[in-house]
Design a protein around this motif. Structure first.
Motif, PDB file in Angstrom:
ATOM      1  N   GLN A   2       0.846  -1.183   0.000  1.00 24.11           N
ATOM      2  CA  GLN A   2       0.000   0.000   0.000  1.00 24.11           C
ATOM      3  C   GLN A   2       0.884   1.235   0.000  1.00 24.11           C
ATOM      4  N   ILE A   3       0.557   2.187  -0.852  1.00 22.66           N
ATOM      5  CA  ILE A   3       1.298   3.443  -0.936  1.00 22.66           C
ATOM      6  C   ILE A   3       0.409   4.547  -0.400  1.00 22.66           C
ATOM      7  N   ASP A   4       0.912   5.274   0.579  1.00 23.37           N
ATOM      8  CA  ASP A   4       0.157   6.364   1.190  1.00 23.37           C
ATOM      9  C   ASP A   4       0.619   7.676   0.563  1.00 23.37           C
ATOM     10  N   PHE A   5      -0.129   8.166  -0.414  1.00 25.16           N
ATOM     11  CA  PHE A   5       0.234   9.383  -1.135  1.00 25.16           C
ATOM     12  C   PHE A   5      -1.018  10.190  -1.422  1.00 25.16           C
ATOM     13  N   LYS A   6      -0.937  11.489  -1.201  1.00 19.90           N
ATOM     14  CA  LYS A   6      -2.033  12.396  -1.545  1.00 19.90           C
ATOM     15  C   LYS A   6      -1.443  13.574  -2.310  1.00 19.90           C
ATOM     16  N   THR A  42      -0.711   5.217 -11.443  1.00 21.42           N
ATOM     17  CA  THR A  42      -2.172   5.177 -11.524  1.00 21.42           C
ATOM     18  C   THR A  42      -2.627   4.789 -12.927  1.00 21.42           C
ATOM     19  N   TRP A  80       9.628   5.135  -3.553  1.00 18.73           N
ATOM     20  CA  TRP A  80       8.215   4.791  -3.602  1.00 18.73           C
ATOM     21  C   TRP A  80       7.920   3.408  -4.161  1.00 18.73           C
TER      22      TRP A  80
END
Length: 91
Positions: A2-6, A42, A80
């Motif tokens: 899981q990658i936590d990116f905003k 994405t 990442w």
């Protein structure tokens, strides 16, 4: 994994764009490289799977010099995505 990116709100127009070529400018440390990497990831995740169930995607990120690629783009890619990708650097 899981990658936590905003994404930063200043780059929302970039995230909404469907243009074939996309460019951003901004100050040093403004997460331009990270946003490009995440947007490419994405797009790759949205790609249709092949007959073997894998998604194969190619992208290019360019900078003015090879040294700039090595000191910015590759560092962010390794930070990442190192557990999930393979890449090749050519001089």
């Amino acid at each position: 994994m899981q990658i936590d990116f905003k994404p930063d709100s200043t780059l929302w127009p970039f995230w909404r764009s469907k243009e074939f070529y996309q460019f951003t400018i901004g100050p040093l440390g403004s997460t331009k490289t990270t946003n490009y990497i995440m947007k490419l990831l994405t797009i790759a995740a949205q790609q249709r799977k092949g007959h073997d169930g894998l998604r194969r995607t190619r992208f290019a990120i360019s900078r003015q010099t090879l040294q700039q690629i090595k000191t910015t783009v590759l560092k962010d890619i390794e930070y990442w995505l190192s557990p999930i990708i393979k890449y090749k650097v050519s001089d």
